[in-house]
Design a protein around this motif. Structure first.
Motif, PDB file in Angstrom:
ATOM      1  N   UNK A   1       0.842  -1.197   0.000  1.00 45.34           N
ATOM      2  CA  UNK A   1       0.000   0.000   0.000  1.00 45.34           C
ATOM      3  C   UNK A   1       0.880   1.250   0.000  1.00 45.34           C
ATOM      4  N   UNK A   2       0.549   2.162  -0.892  1.00 47.40           N
ATOM      5  CA  UNK A   2       1.236   3.448  -0.982  1.00 47.40           C
ATOM      6  C   UNK A   2       0.227   4.562  -0.686  1.00 47.40           C
ATOM      7  N   UNK A   3       0.606   5.803  -0.959  1.00 48.49           N
ATOM      8  CA  UNK A   3      -0.240   6.937  -0.569  1.00 48.49           C
ATOM      9  C   UNK A   3      -1.635   6.890  -1.184  1.00 48.49           C
ATOM     10  N   UNK A   4      -1.720   6.563  -2.461  1.00 45.84           N
ATOM     11  CA  UNK A   4      -3.041   6.557  -3.080  1.00 45.84           C
ATOM     12  C   UNK A   4      -3.282   5.337  -3.970  1.00 45.84           C
ATOM     13  N   UNK A   5      -2.443   4.331  -3.830  1.00 42.32           N
ATOM     14  CA  UNK A   5      -2.651   3.109  -4.606  1.00 42.32           C
ATOM     15  C   UNK A   5      -2.028   1.917  -3.885  1.00 42.32           C
ATOM     16  N   UNK A   6      -2.423   0.736  -4.308  1.00 43.20           N
ATOM     17  CA  UNK A   6      -1.804  -0.506  -3.846  1.00 43.20           C
ATOM     18  C   UNK A   6      -1.173  -1.180  -5.047  1.00 43.20           C
ATOM     19  N   UNK A   7       0.088  -1.547  -4.923  1.00 47.00           N
ATOM     20  CA  UNK A   7       0.769  -2.242  -6.023  1.00 47.00           C
ATOM     21  C   UNK A   7       0.741  -3.738  -5.751  1.00 47.00           C
ATOM     22  N   UNK A   8       0.248  -4.485  -6.725  1.00 44.56           N
ATOM     23  CA  UNK A   8       0.107  -5.932  -6.601  1.00 44.56           C
ATOM     24  C   UNK A   8       1.058  -6.604  -7.575  1.00 44.56           C
ATOM     25  N   UNK A   9       1.911  -7.466  -7.032  1.00 45.44           N
ATOM     26  CA  UNK A   9       2.786  -8.297  -7.853  1.00 45.44           C
ATOM     27  C   UNK A   9       2.199  -9.708  -7.884  1.00 45.44           C
ATOM     28  N   UNK A  10       1.958 -10.223  -9.084  1.00 52.78           N
ATOM     29  CA  UNK A  10       1.388 -11.557  -9.224  1.00 52.78           C
ATOM     30  C   UNK A  10       2.483 -12.620  -9.214  1.00 52.78           C
ATOM     31  N   UNK A  11       2.122 -13.832  -8.790  1.00 50.97           N
ATOM     32  CA  UNK A  11       3.087 -14.937  -8.851  1.00 50.97           C
ATOM     33  C   UNK A  11       3.505 -15.129 -10.308  1.00 50.97           C
ATOM     34  N   UNK A  12       4.731 -15.548 -10.498  1.00 55.07           N
ATOM     35  CA  UNK A  12       5.321 -15.551 -11.839  1.00 55.07           C
ATOM     36  C   UNK A  12       4.721 -16.586 -12.781  1.00 55.07           C
ATOM     37  N   UNK A  13       4.416 -17.781 -12.270  1.00 52.14           N
ATOM     38  CA  UNK A  13       4.101 -18.887 -13.177  1.00 52.14           C
ATOM     39  C   UNK A  13       2.676 -19.417 -13.051  1.00 52.14           C
ATOM     40  N   UNK A  14       1.746 -18.575 -12.596  1.00 49.16           N
ATOM     41  CA  UNK A  14       0.347 -19.004 -12.545  1.00 49.16           C
ATOM     42  C   UNK A  14      -0.240 -19.022 -13.951  1.00 49.16           C
ATOM     43  N   UNK A  15      -0.944 -20.099 -14.277  1.00 50.25           N
ATOM     44  CA  UNK A  15      -1.592 -20.222 -15.588  1.00 50.25           C
ATOM     45  C   UNK A  15      -3.021 -20.717 -15.406  1.00 50.25           C
ATOM     46  N   UNK A  16      -3.857 -20.375 -16.367  1.00 44.82           N
ATOM     47  CA  UNK A  16      -5.213 -20.903 -16.390  1.00 44.82           C
ATOM     48  C   UNK A  16      -5.173 -22.384 -16.775  1.00 44.82           C
ATOM     49  N   UNK A  17      -6.242 -23.087 -16.490  1.00 51.52           N
ATOM     50  CA  UNK A  17      -6.273 -24.523 -16.758  1.00 51.52           C
ATOM     51  C   UNK A  17      -6.171 -24.869 -18.244  1.00 51.52           C
ATOM     52  N   UNK A  18      -6.407 -23.887 -19.118  1.00 53.77           N
ATOM     53  CA  UNK A  18      -6.249 -24.161 -20.549  1.00 53.77           C
ATOM     54  C   UNK A  18      -4.860 -23.776 -21.042  1.00 53.77           C
ATOM     55  N   UNK A  19      -3.967 -23.423 -20.109  1.00 55.46           N
ATOM     56  CA  UNK A  19      -2.586 -23.152 -20.458  1.00 55.46           C
ATOM     57  C   UNK A  19      -2.234 -21.695 -20.657  1.00 55.46           C
ATOM     58  N   UNK A  20      -3.226 -20.811 -20.743  1.00 56.71           N
ATOM     59  CA  UNK A  20      -2.957 -19.388 -20.916  1.00 56.71           C
ATOM     60  C   UNK A  20      -2.400 -18.794 -19.614  1.00 56.71           C
ATOM     61  N   UNK A  21      -1.420 -17.900 -19.687  1.00 55.67           N
ATOM     62  CA  UNK A  21      -0.872 -17.309 -18.471  1.00 55.67           C
ATOM     63  C   UNK A  21      -1.886 -16.415 -17.762  1.00 55.67           C
ATOM     64  N   UNK A  22      -1.837 -16.409 -16.433  1.00 51.94           N
ATOM     65  CA  UNK A  22      -2.663 -15.504 -15.641  1.00 51.94           C
ATOM     66  C   UNK A  22      -1.913 -14.185 -15.517  1.00 51.94           C
ATOM     67  N   UNK A  23      -2.558 -13.093 -15.940  1.00 52.83           N
ATOM     68  CA  UNK A  23      -1.875 -11.803 -16.001  1.00 52.83           C
ATOM     69  C   UNK A  23      -2.669 -10.709 -15.293  1.00 52.83           C
ATOM     70  N   UNK A  24      -2.039  -9.536 -15.237  1.00 53.90           N
ATOM     71  CA  UNK A  24      -2.685  -8.374 -14.629  1.00 53.90           C
ATOM     72  C   UNK A  24      -3.997  -8.032 -15.334  1.00 53.90           C
ATOM     73  N   UNK A  25      -4.064  -8.289 -16.618  1.00 58.82           N
ATOM     74  CA  UNK A  25      -5.278  -7.965 -17.362  1.00 58.82           C
ATOM     75  C   UNK A  25      -6.468  -8.788 -16.877  1.00 58.82           C
ATOM     76  N   UNK A  26      -6.192  -9.981 -16.357  1.00 58.50           N
ATOM     77  CA  UNK A  26      -7.273 -10.815 -15.834  1.00 58.50           C
ATOM     78  C   UNK A  26      -7.865 -10.217 -14.557  1.00 58.50           C
ATOM     79  N   UNK A  27      -7.034  -9.596 -13.738  1.00 59.11           N
ATOM     80  CA  UNK A  27      -7.545  -8.926 -12.538  1.00 59.11           C
ATOM     81  C   UNK A  27      -8.365  -7.703 -12.949  1.00 59.11           C
ATOM     82  N   UNK A  28      -7.832  -6.951 -13.901  1.00 59.32           N
ATOM     83  CA  UNK A  28      -8.580  -5.813 -14.445  1.00 59.32           C
ATOM     84  C   UNK A  28      -9.918  -6.286 -15.017  1.00 59.32           C
ATOM     85  N   UNK A  29      -9.910  -7.400 -15.729  1.00 59.53           N
ATOM     86  CA  UNK A  29     -11.133  -7.944 -16.324  1.00 59.53           C
ATOM     87  C   UNK A  29     -12.147  -8.312 -15.246  1.00 59.53           C
TER      88      UNK A  29
END
Length: 632
Positions: free
Chosen positions: A89-117
Motif C-alpha cells: 500500500x502506498x499513498x493513493x494506490x496498492x501495487x500488486x505483484x502476481x506470482x510468476x508462473x500461474x496459468x489458467x487450466x487451458x494453459x494461458x498465463x494468468x496476467x494483470x489484465x485478468x484482474x482488471x477484467x
C-alpha cells in the motif's frame, strides 16, 4: 531331448516374466494414485457449467478450482497470499505483484489484465466502491488506484480478500469485459463528497439507463461459460454427475509440488444432513465440516475409530431477534425485560452444547472478538443480561404489566400476549433452541409458541412488508467474510438481521433520495454522545485505529443497551478428518488424550492450526501447508 529342454526353458522364462510383472504390480500398488474423498453440493447437470457466476456456481469445487489474490481466514483475521506475490500500500494506490508462473487450466498465463477484467465486468464487487481505476503496469504487476479520501488499509485489504479475482479469464470473456469497460467509460464521476454517500462503483454516477445496459451485458456473460470451469487452482473438474464429481490435480499449478493428492472425489449427499454423516461413518469421505449435536458427534466417533473431530469458534451466533414494528417490542425496556427472562444455557445445551454463552444482548460483534476491538472499560460497563427472571418481573411491573390469577402477564390494557417465534424449519441449529425459548417464556407467564416454516416462506414472512412474527430465531452477530467489525455491525443496521428486526428506516419515497429506505436511527453511547448510525457507518472505513476503536465501543455498548435481540450462544463448528487416510493432522498429542473429540483450542496458536484444517475458513491453504496429505 533338446526340444524338451528348450520347451522347459521357454516355460521357465514365461514364469519368470509372470513373477517380474507381478512384482512390478506389487511395487505399483505402493505408488497408486492418492485420492482424497470429500462431500458437497453443486448444481445438477445440465445446470452445471463452467461460469462461477451462473446460478449455483460450481458448488463444492469452487475453492479447488478458483483462487483470489489473497485468502481471508475467519476468526484469526489472517490473510494468506495466493495469486498475489505481494501487495504494497502506498499513498493513493496498492501495487500488486502476481506470482510468476500461474496459468489458467487451458494453459494461458494468468496476467494483470485478468484482474482488471474481473473488476471491470464484476463491477458490483464491494471493493470497487473504493477504487478509482486499475492500472496494468506489466503482465505481472498492477496498481489499484483508490478514490480519495482513501479508505483505511485494513478495510481495503479485507475487501480484496473477499474476492476470487481469477474467475473471469480475459481470453475467454474479453467480449463482455470490453463491453463493460465501454459502458463504464460513459459515466461521469461523483465528487469526493458525493462518493462518500453514493458509493458508486469506481466513483461513477451511473444512471438507470446505463445500469440497465451494464446488467444486460452481465446477463449475456452468465450464459457464456465453458462446459467445465477454467481457473488457476490446484485441481480441474474432470467429470460431473448428479451424485459424483471428480477433480484431478492440475500439473501446471504454480504450487503443484505442495499438493500431495492426485485426485479429489466429491460425493453429493443432498440436503439431508444424515446422508453426509453416513458417508463419514462408513469412511467414504475423509473430510467434512460442521459440528452436529453431541449425541450424533459421539455416535460418529464411536462407530468409526479413524475419525477425528476438531472444534473451532464460528464467527456467528444463534439468537432471537425482536420485531420492533410489533408492540410491545417497540419499547426498549420491554425488550430488556424479555432478554432477562431467557435462560440461554438451556438453549445452548440443545442447540450446540459446545457453544459459548455471552452475557450481552446483540452488539454487532462476534462475542469472542469483542476484546480485540472494544475498549476493555466499555466491555466492563456493558449491561449484563445473565438469566434474571426477578429483574424481568420488576421491569415488566415498572411498565405497567401485571399477572392475572393464572400467573399470565397482561399488558397495561389488560391484554394477554400471544407471541410467535418464527424459524426456518430446515435449520437444525434453530428448531430446538427456538422451542426452548418459547417454553421458557410461556413458563414465565408470557405465552409464546414456535412457528417453523419452510425457508422460502420464513424469509418472506420476516420481511419488512409482512413482519408476521414477534420474534425470529436466526444467525446474529455474524462476520461471515472477515472480522473487522464494520462488516458485522452493518448487518445489525442494514443487512438481513436489520430487516428481521425491522429497524426504523426512512420511507422509500422520502423527499431526500439519499435517505430513501435507509436506516433512520439515533443512539446514545456510554459517554453521552448521541449519533446518527448511518453517518457513522459511512465514515468508519476512513477512520484510523483510535477513531474506529472509539466508535466500535460506542456502537456495541448502545446496541447492547437497546436489546434489539438476544445472543443465545456463539456457535462452535468443526472439521472432521479421517486419520486412516490423512497425515498432517494438527494437535497430534491431543488426539488420543481427548479420544479424537478435540475441544475448542484455548490458545491463539492452537486455534490458528485448527482453523487451517477447515476448508470453509481457509480454502486451499490446508493442501499447501500439509494439513491435508495422504497417509503413506
Amino acid at each position: 531331448m533338446g526340444s524338451i529342454i528348450r520347451k522347459a526353458q521357454a516355460v521357465a522364462m514365461i514364469l519368470l516374466m509372470v513373477i517380474f510383472v507381478s512384482g512390478c504390480g506389487a511395487t505399483g500398488a505402493s505408488t497408486k494414485e492418492k485420492v482424497m474423498q470429500w462431500s458437497g453440493d453443486w448444481p445438477r447437470p445440465p445446470l452445471f457449467q463452467g461460469n462461477n457466476f451462473a446460478n449455483g456456481g460450481i458448488g463444492e469445487a469452487t475453492n479447488f478450482v478458483f483462487e483470489g489474490l489473497v485468502q481471508n481466514v475467519r476468526i484469526s483475521n489472517e490473510q494468506h497470499l495466493r495469486l498475489a506475490k505481494s501487495i504494497e500500500f502506498h499513498d493513493d494506490y496498492a501495487e500488486v505483484k502476481l506470482v510468476d508462473d500461474a496459468v489458467w487450466h487451458d494453459g494461458e498465463p494468468f496476467t494483470s489484465k485478468d484482474v482488471w477484467a474481473y473488476y471491470t465486468l464484476n463491477n458490483g464487487a464491494e471493493v470497487t466502491q473504493y477504487m478509482k481505476e486499475i492500472e496494468i503496469v506489466d503482465e505481472k504487476t498492477l496498481r489499484v488506484h483508490w478514490l480519495q479520501p482513501q479508505a483505511n488499509e485494513i478495510v481495503l485489504s479485507f475487501l480484496l480478500g473477499q474476492d476470487k479475482q481469477a474467475t473471469i479469464p480475459y481470453h475467454i470473456y474479453g467480449k463482455y469485459v470490453d463491453r463493460a469497460a465501454e459502458l463504464l467509460a460513459q459515466a461521469p464521476a461523483y465528487s469526493p463528497e458525493e462518493q462518500l454517500i453514493k458509493k458508486g462503483k469506481f466513483g461513477l454516477n451511473i444512471d438507470d439507463d446505463l445500469q440497465k445496459k451494464i446488467d444486460e451485458n452481465w446477463q449475456d456473460f452468465l450464459v457464456a461459460g465453458p462446459e467445465m470451469p477454467i481457473g488457476t487452482g490446484p485441481f480441474t473438474v474432470s467429470r460431473v454427475t448428479s451424485s459424483d464429481m471428480l477433480l484431478e490435480k492440475f500439473p501446471d499449478y504454480y504450487l503443484a509440488d505442495k499438493i500431495k493428492f492426485d485426485k479429489v472425489t466429491i460425493k453429493n449427499p443432498g440436503t439431508e444432513g444424515a446422508a453426509g454423516f453416513a458417508l463419514l461413518r462408513s469412511g467414504q469421505i475423509d473430510y467434512r465440516d460442521g459440528t452436529p449435536p453431541q449425541d450424533i458427534l459421539e455416535s460418529l466417533l464411536a462407530s468409526n475409530k479413524d475419525l477425528v473431530h476438531f472444534k473451532m469458534l464460528d464467527p456467528a451466533s444463534v439468537g432471537i431477534l425482536y420485531n420492533q414494528d410489533r408492540p410491545p417490542f417497540d419499547k426498549k425496556e420491554f425488550r430488556q425485560a424479555i432478554t432477562y427472562a431467557i435462560d440461554r444455557s438451556k438453549a445452548r445445551e440443545v442447540g450446540n452444547v459446545y457453544g459459548r454463552e455471552p452475557t450481552t444482548s446483540i452488539t454487532g460483534l462476534v462475542p469472542s472478538d469483542m476484546k480485540n476491538w472494544i475498549k476493555p472499560e466499555v466491555i466492563e460497563d456493558m449491561r449484563d443480561y445473565s438469566y434474571n427472571p426477578e429483574k424481568a418481573e420488576e421491569m415488566l411491573k415498572d411498565l405497567g404489566w401485571s399477572r392475572d390469577k393464572e400467573g399470565i402477564w397482561r399488558d397495561p390494557d389488560g391484554v394477554r400476549p400471544d407471541f410467535v417465534i418464527g424459524v426456518n424449519a430446515t435449520w437444525q441449529n434453530g428448531l430446538m433452541p427456538g422451542q426452548i425459548v418459547a417454553e421458557q417464556l410461556t413458563a414465565f407467564g408470557i405465552p409464546t409458541r414456535l412457528m417453523a416454516v419452510d425457508g422460502t416462506v420464513y424469509f418472506n414472512n420476516v420481511s419488512k412488508d409482512k413482519g408476521l412474527y414477534d420474534m425470529s430465531l436466526d444467525w446474529v452477530d455474524v462476520a461471515w467474510g472477515f472480522m473487522f467489525p464494520w462488516q458485522s455491525i452493518r448487518e445489525v443496521y442494514e443487512g438481513n438481521i436489520a430487516k428481521m428486526m425491522h429497524m426504523p428506516r426512512y420511507d422509500s419515497d422520502h423527499k431526500d433520495p439519499e435517505k430513501r429506505d435507509k436506516i433512520n436511527l439515533r443512539l446514545k453511547s456510554y459517554d453521552g454522545v448521541e449519533f446518527d448510525v448511518r453517518e457513522v457507518i459511512q465514515k468508519i472505513p476512513y477512520m484510523d485505529e483510535e477513531e474506529y476503536t472509539e466508535w466500535f465501543s460506542r456502537m456495541a455498548w448502545a446496541n447492547n443497551e437497546e436489546a434489539f435481540g438476544v445472543n443465545l450462544f456463539q456457535n462452535v463448528t468443526g472439521t472432521w478428518l479421517n486419520q486412516a487416510h490423512l497425515d498432517g493432522l494438527p494437535l497430534e498429542s491431543q488426539i488420543e488424550k481427548y479420544d479424537r473429540n478435540i475441544p475448542v483450542p484455548e490458545t491463539d496458536e492452537e486455534m490458528r492450526e485448527v482453523l487451517k484444517t477447515n476448508f470453509f475458513n481457509s480454502g486451499i491453504q490446508p493442501f499447501i501447508e500439509g494439513q491435508y496429505r495422504p497417509k503413506e
